[in-house]
Design an enzyme around this catalytic site. Structure first.
Site, PDB file in Angstrom:
ATOM      1  N   LYS A 137      10.700 -28.223   4.148  1.00  0.00           N
ATOM      2  CA  LYS A 137      11.815 -28.503   5.066  1.00  0.00           C
ATOM      3  C   LYS A 137      12.524 -29.776   4.617  1.00  0.00           C
ATOM      4  CE  LYS A 137       9.734 -26.187   9.040  1.00  0.00           C
ATOM      5  NZ  LYS A 137      10.594 -25.157   9.565  1.00  0.00           N
ATOM      6  N   ARG A 143       0.824  -1.215   0.000  1.00  0.00           N
ATOM      7  CA  ARG A 143       0.000   0.000   0.000  1.00  0.00           C
ATOM      8  C   ARG A 143       0.854   1.259   0.000  1.00  0.00           C
ATOM      9  NH1 ARG A 143      -5.068   0.961   1.561  1.00  0.00           N
ATOM     10  NH2 ARG A 143      -6.419  -0.852   1.620  1.00  0.00           N
ATOM     11  N   ASP A 187      -3.623 -22.266  13.428  1.00  0.00           N
ATOM     12  CA  ASP A 187      -2.327 -21.752  12.958  1.00  0.00           C
ATOM     13  C   ASP A 187      -1.353 -22.877  12.623  1.00  0.00           C
ATOM     14  OD1 ASP A 187      -0.487 -19.505  12.548  1.00  0.00           O
ATOM     15  OD2 ASP A 187       0.569 -20.239  14.320  1.00  0.00           O
ATOM     16  N   HIS A 224       0.311 -27.398   8.970  1.00  0.00           N
ATOM     17  CA  HIS A 224       1.612 -28.060   9.130  1.00  0.00           C
ATOM     18  C   HIS A 224       1.509 -29.457   9.744  1.00  0.00           C
ATOM     19  CE1 HIS A 224       2.942 -24.124   8.170  1.00  0.00           C
ATOM     20  NE2 HIS A 224       2.935 -23.617   9.374  1.00  0.00           N
ATOM     21  N   LYS A 238       3.389 -22.613  21.717  1.00  0.00           N
ATOM     22  CA  LYS A 238       4.347 -21.506  21.752  1.00  0.00           C
ATOM     23  C   LYS A 238       4.898 -21.404  23.176  1.00  0.00           C
ATOM     24  CE  LYS A 238       2.832 -19.034  17.792  1.00  0.00           C
ATOM     25  NZ  LYS A 238       3.879 -19.273  16.807  1.00  0.00           N
ATOM     26  N   LYS A 284      -0.620 -19.369   3.801  1.00  0.00           N
ATOM     27  CA  LYS A 284      -1.608 -19.712   4.799  1.00  0.00           C
ATOM     28  C   LYS A 284      -1.865 -18.500   5.704  1.00  0.00           C
ATOM     29  CE  LYS A 284      -0.415 -21.462   8.701  1.00  0.00           C
ATOM     30  NZ  LYS A 284       0.289 -20.586   9.652  1.00  0.00           N
ATOM     31  N   GLU A 304       7.623 -24.556  19.961  1.00  0.00           N
ATOM     32  CA  GLU A 304       8.348 -23.313  19.686  1.00  0.00           C
ATOM     33  C   GLU A 304       8.699 -22.648  21.011  1.00  0.00           C
ATOM     34  OE1 GLU A 304       6.930 -21.054  16.067  1.00  0.00           O
ATOM     35  OE2 GLU A 304       5.055 -21.913  16.777  1.00  0.00           O
ATOM     36  N   HIS A 327       4.926 -24.220   4.314  1.00  0.00           N
ATOM     37  CA  HIS A 327       6.392 -24.237   4.249  1.00  0.00           C
ATOM     38  C   HIS A 327       6.993 -25.461   4.926  1.00  0.00           C
ATOM     39  CE1 HIS A 327       6.219 -22.333   8.251  1.00  0.00           C
ATOM     40  NE2 HIS A 327       7.481 -22.671   8.396  1.00  0.00           N
TER      41      HIS A 327
HETATM   42  C1  BG6 Z   1       3.763 -20.390  10.783  1.00  0.00           C
HETATM   43  C2  BG6 Z   1       2.876 -20.008  11.929  1.00  0.00           C
HETATM   44  O1  BG6 Z   1       3.008 -20.969   9.755  1.00  0.00           O
HETATM   45  O2  BG6 Z   1       4.753 -21.319  11.223  1.00  0.00           O
HETATM   46  C3  BG6 Z   1       3.710 -19.426  13.060  1.00  0.00           C
HETATM   47  O3  BG6 Z   1       1.911 -19.075  11.502  1.00  0.00           O
HETATM   48  C4  BG6 Z   1       4.815 -20.366  13.444  1.00  0.00           C
HETATM   49  O4  BG6 Z   1       2.894 -19.119  14.182  1.00  0.00           O
HETATM   50  C5  BG6 Z   1       5.602 -20.808  12.215  1.00  0.00           C
HETATM   51  O5  BG6 Z   1       5.662 -19.703  14.351  1.00  0.00           O
HETATM   52  C6  BG6 Z   1       6.604 -21.893  12.574  1.00  0.00           C
HETATM   53  O6  BG6 Z   1       7.463 -22.126  11.485  1.00  0.00           O
HETATM   54  P1  BG6 Z   1       8.920 -22.712  11.701  1.00  0.00           P
HETATM   55  O7  BG6 Z   1       9.431 -22.955  10.333  1.00  0.00           O
HETATM   56  O8  BG6 Z   1       9.702 -21.688  12.464  1.00  0.00           O
HETATM   57  O9  BG6 Z   1       8.731 -23.953  12.508  1.00  0.00           O
END
Ligand code: BG6
Length: 494
Positions: A186, A51, A239, A244, A343, A152, A220, A182
């Site tokens: 990996k 933007r 999330d 994932h 988290k 996502k 995490e 993603h």
């Molecule tokens: C993202 C989530 O898709 O993946 C985040 O939205 C999360 O909340 C992240 O922290 C974790 O990715 P990675 O590659 O660090 O494990």
């Protein structure tokens, strides 16, 4: 074997959300690495769209700072960085209005041939995916060689995911749509496929006759950082699990695809998603745990609780979840898949653990020590490794003393290559048009179909998430859930 780079065709990559966190932290540093690897053709260009009217010069300065921040110093090559920055441009554009679209069109046309690969990467709020796709079509920017990447979350429930899929599908063919997860980029996740399907050893054992249960943990140590606003509308189930964790589960559980191509792999994953046993109101109490972190310490540093980060006195959102999932098919009947993610946990640690069944009878006496069932640990983070825990004889005198030790394949030690970030590989796959590691429409929708009843049951129960101290492994109920089944969460040090 050293890394081999397969060249990709020249491309124009248009990143919507081009000044955002994902672009700065992952996409642009990742592309810079591929430029260092000489994988990008001289005429490949990157156009960031956002933007704000920041202008090309200021944008390039921002990207340079980001690449330097997120790249180890010894990997900064000044001439390549200069070349990379020259590929960049910036367009200020209103995704839902008309401003800026002409300039984008003229930049794309200036960039030459209409058969050049065009990638539109939508790293924006999902509510903009449909409107952006529509505008791309109405400005006639979609060529046969165009692809669109959807970050996502794809929706927040089945209806919104369908609405996005329909809106984007109205202007792009399914083969042009790349729904990114993603985790599939990996290295170790792909290694799981190599392990399963390139070795004769595991496949005969990969079923309920030999496997007791599977654990998938994505822990995490970070909190919600600057994303509390988004995260609070999402929570750990949406999330992390809907995408994932379910993707990881699918790769562990799926039947061997007949070939490693996009539809063959995705057909098999879809069958697993459809075979997941629904978790409804009756199972929610026994098969799920939700938690929310409170102030504590991670790695010796004090950290605030979720509500403090959120700056609100209350929130029903979970930052931790455990689920006991079951795949109702011939191969997996009776084998639970325990999923755990959160988290602000003790450490960053993502692992898939295949727990094999115990030997049927021990020929060794008590003095030999306890026989521990074999475990295959596929470790995604922080270091990539595969460990196979076996019982062995302790060396030296002292009789038949048995010990559980890992056969250890730590990839960083075994292969002398740089480990690319997941986004790098996936971006190159998009340019190549290879969708094997991306989610198909029906997969995303099937995952939501399984998640929705869990969300509905939680809503009906209306219970606050269980508190856990930041820096722990989650609420005690998460331990109780697995212990009720006479099992424990895996600890490497055992
Ligand atoms: C993202 C989530 O898709 O993946 C985040 O939205 C999360 O909340 C992240 O922290 C974790 O990715 P990675 O590659 O660090 O494990």
């Amino acid at each position: 074997m050293s890394a081999r780079l397969i060249p990709v065709d020249p491309f124009d990559l248009v990143v919507f959300g081009g000044t955002g966190d994902l672009a700065m932290r992952k996409l642009l540093p990742g592309l810079y690495h591929r430029d260092c690897d000489e994988q990008l053709a001289p005429e490949s260009r990157i156009i960031a769209v956002s933007r704000s009217e920041i202008g090309r010069k200021a944008y390039i300065d921002e990207v340079e700072a980001a690449v330097r921040r997120y790249t180890p110093e010894d990997q900064i090559q000044a001439p390549v960085l200069d070349r990379f920055l020259r590929r960049l441009d910036h367009v200020a554009l209103d995704a839902t209005g008309t401003a800026g679209w002409k300039r984008l069109a003229s930049l794309l046309h200036r960039n030459g041939k209409t058969n050049k690969v065009r990638v539109f990467y939508l790293a924006t709020m999902p509510s903009l995916f449909g409107p952006i796709a529509q505008s791309l079509a109405s400005h006639e920017l979609i060529t046969p060689e165009s692809r669109v990447v959807l970050e996502k979350p794809i929706g927040r429930d089945l209806a919104s995911a369908r609405a996005i899929n329909d809106a984007v599908g109205a202007v792009f063919e399914e083969e042009q749509i790349f729904r990114i997860d993603h985790y599939l980029g990996k290295e170790t996740v792909q290694n799981l496929l190599a392990l399963r399907f390139a070795n004769a050893l595991f496949e005969p054992l990969w079923n309920s006759a030999h496997i007791d249960h599977v654990q998938i943990t994505v822990a995490e140590s970070l909190g919600v950082e600057g994303r509390a606003g988004y995260y609070d509308t999402s929570g750990a189930l949406r999330d992390m699990v809907q995408n994932h964790m379910l993707q990881l589960l699918c790769l562990v559980a799926m039947e061997p695809p007949f070939t490693f191509d996009a539809d063959a792999v995705r057909d098999e994953k879809l069958k697993i998603l459809k075979a997941l046993k629904p978790i409804g109101p009756a199972e929610a109490a026994t098969h799920t745990v939700r938690g929310q972190y409170q102030a504590g310490a991670v790695g010796g540093q004090p950290v605030p609780g979720y509500l403090t980060e959120l700056e609100r006195p209350f929130s029903p959102t979970e930052t931790f979840v455990v689920l006991k999932a079951e795949v109702q098919n011939w191969r997996w009947a009776g084998v639970p898949f325990y999923l755990r993610t959160g988290k602000r946990m003790m450490e960053r640690q993502s692992e898939i653990i295949i727990h094999f069944k115990a030997v049927p009878h021990s020929i060794f006496g008590e003095a030999s020590g306890k026989l521990v069932a074999n475990r295959l640990v596929v470790r995604l983070q922080p270091d990539e490794a595969v460990r196979f825990f076996l019982m062995t004889k302790d060396p030296g005198p002292g009789g038949m003393r048995l010990r559980n030790v890992p056969l250890n394949l730590a990839f960083a030690d075994a292969f002398n290559v740089r480990y690319p970030d997941a986004y790098e590989r996936l971006l190159m796959d998009v340019v190549r048009g290879n969708a094997t590691l991306f989610m198909r429409k029906d997969e995303v929708e099937a995952a939501w179909m399984w998640i929705e009843p869990i969300l509905a049951s939680w809503e009906a129960r209306n219970e606050a998430p269980k508190p856990y101290t930041a820096g722990s492994w989650g609420p005690s109920a998460a331990i109780a859930l697995i212990e009720r089944d006479n099992r424990n969460w895996h600890e490497d040090a055992e």
